[in-house]
Design a protein around this motif. Structure first.
Motif, PDB file in Angstrom:
ATOM      1  N   ARG A   1       6.610  -0.408  -1.619  1.00  0.00           N
ATOM      2  CA  ARG A   1       6.128   0.756  -2.413  1.00  0.00           C
ATOM      3  C   ARG A   1       5.874   0.580  -4.002  1.00  0.00           C
ATOM      4  N   THR A   2       5.583  -0.772  -4.234  1.00  0.00           N
ATOM      5  CA  THR A   2       5.296  -1.123  -5.489  1.00  0.00           C
ATOM      6  C   THR A   2       3.944  -0.274  -5.808  1.00  0.00           C
ATOM      7  N   MET A   3       2.826  -0.476  -4.831  1.00  0.00           N
ATOM      8  CA  MET A   3       1.608  -0.018  -5.112  1.00  0.00           C
ATOM      9  C   MET A   3       1.560   1.444  -5.508  1.00  0.00           C
ATOM     10  N   VAL A   4       2.438   2.181  -4.632  1.00  0.00           N
ATOM     11  CA  VAL A   4       2.598   3.538  -4.609  1.00  0.00           C
ATOM     12  C   VAL A   4       3.170   4.028  -5.869  1.00  0.00           C
ATOM     13  N   GLU A   5       4.220   3.362  -6.431  1.00  0.00           N
ATOM     14  CA  GLU A   5       4.940   3.691  -7.833  1.00  0.00           C
ATOM     15  C   GLU A   5       4.374   3.326  -8.892  1.00  0.00           C
ATOM     16  N   GLU A   6       3.781   2.112  -8.751  1.00  0.00           N
ATOM     17  CA  GLU A   6       2.930   1.749 -10.184  1.00  0.00           C
ATOM     18  C   GLU A   6       1.579   2.127 -10.231  1.00  0.00           C
ATOM     19  N   VAL A   7       1.052   2.752  -9.368  1.00  0.00           N
ATOM     20  CA  VAL A   7      -0.581   3.036  -9.299  1.00  0.00           C
ATOM     21  C   VAL A   7      -0.535   4.653  -8.979  1.00  0.00           C
ATOM     22  N   ALA A   8      -0.150   5.140  -7.869  1.00  0.00           N
ATOM     23  CA  ALA A   8      -0.603   6.521  -7.715  1.00  0.00           C
ATOM     24  C   ALA A   8       0.310   7.501  -8.310  1.00  0.00           C
ATOM     25  N   LEU A   9       1.647   7.179  -8.814  1.00  0.00           N
ATOM     26  CA  LEU A   9       2.309   7.866  -9.274  1.00  0.00           C
ATOM     27  C   LEU A   9       1.856   8.205 -10.851  1.00  0.00           C
ATOM     28  N   ARG A  10       1.065   7.509 -11.411  1.00  0.00           N
ATOM     29  CA  ARG A  10       0.405   7.660 -12.554  1.00  0.00           C
ATOM     30  C   ARG A  10      -0.145   9.229 -12.775  1.00  0.00           C
ATOM     31  N   PRO A  11       0.078   9.875 -13.745  1.00  0.00           N
ATOM     32  CA  PRO A  11      -0.144  11.206 -14.178  1.00  0.00           C
ATOM     33  C   PRO A  11      -1.925  11.257 -14.107  1.00  0.00           C
TER      34      PRO A  11
END
Length: 429
Positions: free
Chosen positions: A85-95
């Motif tokens: 989930r690194t990609m989702v947490e680090e990138v997609a969750l950016r506002p």
């Protein structure tokens, strides 16, 4: 893609040919949408290595190549496990992120049957819309104004489908689009829901059912897309995702859009996932759109008020007219059961219902319905579906308790059985 303060499209790359194609599509979308493109690569090694240095050089070269197309590009090297989930947490969750673009593992048929692909896992769990690019040239040519984009939206009447429709409609602001919404339904379920009898056709809905489904689906799609959108309402047995992929192929769709429910763990397997099946088997580009934030509030344009003419009061009436929107409609329904009917024909019931219509309802339209059914609860539920109401108002003459559970209660029965929202009006005492 709807207008929002989010200004970034992010695209993951492993520097393969497929990833390069996805980056081309992402750059084209960013350019016509006035967005910034962030290109990132994930390394599963936490400590700096020669591989990291090589990846940084590749990111730089790829960013320069994409910037030459007229888009602002940032390159980022992220450390962590690609399949986690690194990609989702680090990138997609950016506002500031509006869209996540990924490439499939491969274009071969066998790879689309492989479990656990990165693009599939990301698309199903990402908190922002995710575009899986299998045909990048389509987006490049569309962004350049050289072609029409044919979009098929897999939809039903859920909040996730409404979100997918709104997102797809937003593509019209970027270029020329042909938008079609498809609803695959199971005939036995629709027959039961609408209370339609007669022989069951294994290949088609009855004309009565098809007419109701097309009416309701067209209205819902029109309300969410706000423009001219084609509809397909098709009965289907077996896997819904297979039917939708088949429709996308038949209609020549360039992009298949589907809403996601974000089911996790055992629920994904017990309830199934249409989006997962589409991601795995669709040969065209696929966009997965999650419900972002709280579901959009919808006005009560159609309200069904169940009226018991055997009682002197009609508790549901005042509430029905108070919650219906201006220029909406209230359906006054009386369900008569043959053993307890106090009249011989519908005309008497209609006349009695017309007398209870409140004075001064403004622009609210009133429709009087009299239905014959052996079970009052079933009759109310079927009328709610047939008339596509937004909410059902039903009055209760006793508050729920032991007596109501033992003797039966229409209000409690409607609460348990009706698929539409139900508002129960309890007596004061």
């Amino acid at each position: 893609m709807k207008n929002s303060p989010r200004k970034t499209i992010v695209c993951g790359t492993d520097f393969s040919a497929n990833a390069q194609g996805a980056a081309n599509a992402a750059a084209a979308l960013a350019r016509i949408g006035g967005k910034t493109l962030t290109l990132f690569h994930v390394s599963d090694e936490d400590e700096p290595t020669e591989a990291h240095a090589a990846a940084r050089r590749q990111l730089h070269d790829e960013s320069v190549r994409l910037a030459d197309t007229g888009v602002s590009v940032n390159g980022e090297l992220l450390l962590g496990e690609w399949a986690g989930r690194t990609m989702v947490e680090e990138v997609a969750l950016r506002p500031d992120v509006e869209l996540l673009v990924v490439s499939p593992v491969s274009k071969t048929a066998i790879d689309r049957w492989t479990l656990g692909s990165v693009s599939e896992a990301v698309a199903e769990s990402a908190p922002v819309p995710t575009l899986v690019v299998r045909q990048p040239d389509i987006f490049v040519d569309w962004a350049a104004g050289h072609r029409l984009l044919k979009v098929l939206v897999a939809a039903d009447f859920s909040d996730s489908a409404r979100e997918a429709l709104r997102w797809a409609a937003g593509l019209r602001s970027l270029g020329s689009c042909q938008l079609t919404a498809a609803y695959v339904n199971w005939p036995p379920a629709e027959r039961e829901r609408l209370g339609v009898g007669g022989p069951l056709d294994l290949t088609a809905n009855s004309p009565e059912i098809q007419q109701v489904l097309e009416r309701d689906f067209r209205e819902m799609v029109g309300a969410e897309t706000g423009g001219e959108t084609g509809i397909i309402v098709q009965p289907g047995w077996g896997r819904v995702d297979a039917h939708l992929v088949g429709l996308a192929v038949e209609t020549g769709a360039d992009l298949l859009v589907v809403g996601t429910h974000h089911r996790m763990g055992l629920e994904r397997w017990t309830r199934g996932s249409v989006s997962r099946g589409i991601l795995r088997h669709a040969p065209m580009n696929v966009a997965c759109v999650p419900v972002q934030g709280a579901p959009a509030m919808r006005r009560c344009r159609r309200v069904l008020a169940a009226v018991d003419l055997e009682k002197s009061d009609s508790l549901a009436l005042p509430m029905a007219y108070s919650i219906v929107s201006t220029e909406g409609a209230v359906f006054l329904l009386n369900v008569k059961t043959p053993p307890g009917a106090a009249w011989q024909d519908d005309s008497e019931a209609v006349a009695r219902l017309e007398k209870v219509i409140p004075v001064g309802t403004g622009g609210v339209r009133t429709e009087v319905l009299v239905e014959a059914c052996d079970d009052v609860v079933q009759g109310i539920c079927e009328a709610a579906e047939t008339n596509n109401v937004d909410i059902v108002c039903v009055g209760a003459h006793t508050r729920p308790g032991v007596a109501a559970r033992l003797l039966g209660s229409v209000a409690l029965g409607v609460l348990q059985k009706c698929r539409r929202p139900v508002l129960v009006v309890w007596p004061e005492d």
